[in-house]
Scaffold this motif. Structure first.
Motif, PDB file in Angstrom:
ATOM      1  N   SER A   1       0.836  -1.216   0.000  1.00 49.15           N
ATOM      2  CA  SER A   1       0.000   0.000   0.000  1.00 49.15           C
ATOM      3  C   SER A   1       0.860   1.250   0.000  1.00 49.15           C
ATOM      4  O   SER A   1       0.496   2.269  -0.606  1.00 49.15           O
ATOM      5  CB  SER A   1      -0.918  -0.005   1.215  1.00 49.15           C
ATOM      6  N   SER A   2       2.019   1.184   0.636  1.00 53.26           N
ATOM      7  CA  SER A   2       2.917   2.349   0.652  1.00 53.26           C
ATOM      8  C   SER A   2       3.399   2.651  -0.760  1.00 53.26           C
ATOM      9  O   SER A   2       3.563   3.820  -1.127  1.00 53.26           O
ATOM     10  CB  SER A   2       4.100   2.096   1.582  1.00 53.26           C
TER      11      SER A   2
ATOM     12  N   SER B   1       7.465   3.756   4.269  1.00 55.77           N
ATOM     13  CA  SER B   1       7.149   2.500   4.961  1.00 55.77           C
ATOM     14  C   SER B   1       6.454   2.810   6.277  1.00 55.77           C
ATOM     15  O   SER B   1       7.066   3.412   7.153  1.00 55.77           O
ATOM     16  CB  SER B   1       8.430   1.706   5.225  1.00 55.77           C
ATOM     17  N   GLN B   2       5.194   2.414   6.442  1.00 54.45           N
ATOM     18  CA  GLN B   2       4.499   2.746   7.695  1.00 54.45           C
ATOM     19  C   GLN B   2       5.205   2.078   8.861  1.00 54.45           C
ATOM     20  O   GLN B   2       5.402   2.712   9.877  1.00 54.45           O
ATOM     21  CB  GLN B   2       3.019   2.408   7.593  1.00 54.45           C
ATOM     22  N   SER B   3       5.650   0.833   8.702  1.00 54.83           N
ATOM     23  CA  SER B   3       6.308   0.126   9.805  1.00 54.83           C
ATOM     24  C   SER B   3       7.758   0.569   9.976  1.00 54.83           C
ATOM     25  O   SER B   3       8.360   0.426  11.025  1.00 54.83           O
ATOM     26  CB  SER B   3       6.293  -1.374   9.547  1.00 54.83           C
TER      27      SER B   3
ATOM     28  N   THR C   1      10.077  -2.818   6.628  1.00 51.23           N
ATOM     29  CA  THR C   1       9.941  -3.699   5.460  1.00 51.23           C
ATOM     30  C   THR C   1      11.300  -3.956   4.839  1.00 51.23           C
ATOM     31  O   THR C   1      11.979  -3.030   4.373  1.00 51.23           O
ATOM     32  CB  THR C   1       8.969  -3.074   4.453  1.00 51.23           C
TER      33      THR C   1
ATOM     34  N   SER D   1       1.141 -10.865   6.346  1.00 50.00           N
ATOM     35  CA  SER D   1       1.496 -10.300   7.646  1.00 50.00           C
ATOM     36  C   SER D   1       1.603  -8.784   7.492  1.00 50.00           C
ATOM     37  O   SER D   1       1.769  -8.270   6.389  1.00 50.00           O
ATOM     38  CB  SER D   1       2.843 -10.901   8.066  1.00 50.00           C
TER      39      SER D   1
END
Ligand code: BG6
Length: 608
Positions: A299-300, A345-347, A350, A602
């Motif tokens: 999605s990013s 990257s939201q997290s 990645t 995930s």
């Protein structure tokens, strides 16, 4: 990607309860297998099995496990099928050490052979097990666990983080070598975890751990050491103000629906999260760059695609969107110090993006980050990063972080356009004002005006195992994202594509009643009317998101027109992802699929 959580306490001897409460918050990191190990009276108790967290926790009564310290692990399977044998944590040969990891041990198989030849009993086919044997190998020689852990890490290749404990003391040890790890200092207990939300039930006093460091936890102390040198590293804790309620559903049936609704506030909090002088530095770096790359996954990446159209239209800057895993093969040789890599990257974890960062750093390329999780690897590696401020995103399919990323790209493109003189002061001010004041209420209105129609389309769409989502210009990335949402949570092959490309082949798939979803920006209606006509005349059923328009009404019925409120060419693409998110959500629930934890995937993939 997996999740690990470990805690040692001098005020609990029923440690299973807090382990379950905290580990449950890591569900989005992996739900193929679950396990907990605790130590009570110098004995290791280990319970683990295949299955989702709540199922295994109930079946094995994990919350009743005794002891004052323990390790929990939630697994997304890479090496080794999801099974009880391959579940973590793992024991060493003589069952006095226990460990669990997150990440990838790339030399797992040769190490498994080597250790087995040396006499180790390696029980599973899971790479995580090799961590405890690597430590045991040196511990048996020296009896010094810190030394053994440091030397064990020298055997391991790959990116990982692991926690390890011995049955004869009150310590927990943990290592960060490329995968995320956070530590917490509570009152009479300390803990370590792959992610922040799972630490908050214990404490808000957080210590960031960096790659190449190990920590030694006792119920009262936390010590950081360099793995390579063994030297002690001083680092002060900070108090996290993260909102624990984020990790609860707050009355919504699923996190995904909650986070779709949270887009109303997230697009507001974004503007308080980003600050000067970092915004100006970020924009200036983009303007001065020779080439600009937007590097991202999932999605990013789709947000980056929308962003590249914004930067072309508003700032005359060619920003090249590239999938993380593709970057090095496509641009790895040509990238240089005059280029800029914007890593989204939201997290912030990645692996495909982090690998591209490491490669770019070797070429002295400037790294700019767009990140949601503070303290993540990408924040450490970036020369400069802008935070999304979206709060924790629990549901595996991204929604609010995607929308905040697109909003940020729109904002930055306007700023760059103004600085370059592509936009005059008035144009820039009115666009910025609309973004900061109108977007949030428009999102709220979009959710309320399209939810019913999205839900009513589920029965029809559920009859298909594949269909297309088409976009044009600014809605190209929107179509890709809408298609991914449907793939992720409905297990339907929804293919996102540029609408002009559809006639070059895929059009052959259209038959009577075949669904084609269009995302249409307000100024593009006339441009794509022929794309609508070519499918409609062959019997397709057109579903569309976009502003109401007489031309579109000729091809789209009322029930199939997910109209978004009137705004402008700039804002509408941001709004149009929302009906597609709702469509995917309601189609998933109609098909009895849990949208928060779809099978096989995930939230953050720290494997390449
Ligand atoms: C995938 C997730 O694993 O990673 C997607 O399932 C996500 O939802 C993608 O968009 C990228 O994640 P991140 O954290 O780099 O934005």
């Amino acid at each position: 990607m997996c999740g690990i959580f470990a805690i040692t306490s001098n005020k609990r001897n029923d440690i299973g309860e807090i382990l379950v409460e905290c580990a449950e918050k890591l569900t989005y990191r992996g739900y193929d297998t679950v396990g907990i190990a605790t130590v009570a009276k110098n004995r290791i108790h280990l319970r683990k099995d295949k299955g989702k967290f709540d199922e295994v926790a109930e079946k094995l009564r994990l919350s009743e496990m005794p002891g004052s310290k323990g390790i929990a692990q939630l697994r997304w399977a890479t090496f080794g099928a999801p099974s009880k044998l391959n579940a973590q944590p793992h024991l060493d040969c003589d069952e006095d050490l226990c460990a669990a990891h997150n990440g990838n041990i790339l030399n797992f198989l040769p190490l498994r052979e080597q250790y087995t030849e040396e006499g180790h009993i390696v029980r599973s086919m899971n790479d995580g097990e090799i961590c405890v044997h690597a430590v045991e190998r040196y511990y048996d020689q020296s009896g010094d666990l810190i030394d053994a852990i440091r030397k064990g890490c020298s055997d391991l290749k790959g990116d990982y983080a692991f926690a390890v404990m011995h049955r004869d003391d009150d310590k927990i040890y943990a290592v960060k070598m490329g995968s995320s790890l956070f530590a917490g200092i509570g009152d009479g207990e300390t803990c370590v975890s792959s992610d922040l939300p799972s630490i908050l039930p214990v404490t808000r006093e957080i210590v960031n751990i960096h790659d190449g460091e190990m920590i030694i936890l006792t119920p009262e102390t936390l010590e950081i050491r360099s793995i390579s040198k063994g030297t002690v590293i001083e680092r002060n804790p900070y108090t996290s103000d993260a909102d624990i309620r984020v990790a609860q559903k707050g009355g919504y049936p699923h996190f995904m629906l909650k986070e779709i609704h949270e887009q109303v506030s997230a697009t507001r909090t974004l503007f308080s999260a980003i600050r000067e002088p970092y915004i100006s530095q970020f924009v200036d770096t983009l303007i001065e760059a020779n080439r600009v790359f937007f590097i991202a996954c999932g999605s990013s990446y789709h947000a980056a695609v929308v962003g590249s159209y914004y930067f072309n239209e508003l700032a005359n800057i060619a920003a090249i969107p590239v999938i993380g895993g593709q970057f090095t093969s496509l641009y790895g040789e040509s990238i240089g110090e005059k280029d800029v890599a914007v890593c989204v990257s939201q997290s912030g974890e990645t692996k495909d993006v982090i690998d591209a960062v490491h490669h770019s750093l070797k070429k002295n390329t400037k790294i700019l980050g767009v990140v949601n999780v503070l303290g993540s690897t990408l924040t450490h590696l970036s020369d400069l990063y802008l935070p999304l401020g979206s709060g924790f995103e629990i549901s595996v399919p991204a929604t609010k972080t995607y929308t905040s990323q697109v909003t940020l790209f729109d904002f930055l493109a306007i700023q760059a356009g103004r600085k370059k003189g592509v936009l005059n002061q008035n144009q820039a001010e009115s666009k910025l004002n609309a973004l900061k004041t109108q977007l949030s209420p428009l999102i709220e209105e979009t959710i309320s005006t399209t939810t019913l129609k999205a839900r009513s389309l589920a029965p029809y769409l559920s009859r298909f195992s594949h269909f297309y989502v088409l976009g044009h210009g600014l809605t190209h990335g929107v179509a890709l994202e809408g298609a991914l949402k449907i793939k992720e949570v409905c297990y339907i092959v929804a293919d996102g594509m540029y609408s002009s490309e559809f006639k070059h082949g895929p059009l052959s798939i259209v038959d009577k009643g075949y669904p084609i979803i269009f995302a249409i920006a307000p100024d593009d209606a006339e441009h794509i009317v022929n794309h609508l006509a070519e499918v409609e005349c062959r019997g397709a059923r057109i579903i569309a998101t976009g502003e109401d328009h007489p031309l579109l009404r000729r091809y789209v019925t009322e029930e199939d027109f997910l109209t978004v409120p009137k705004s402008n060419q700039n804002l509408s693409p941001i709004l149009q992802a929302i009906p597609l998110q709702l469509l995917a959500y309601h189609l998933a629930t109609y098909k009895d699929i849990d949208p928060d934890y779809p099978r096989n995937i995930s939230k953050t993939l720290t494997v390449r």
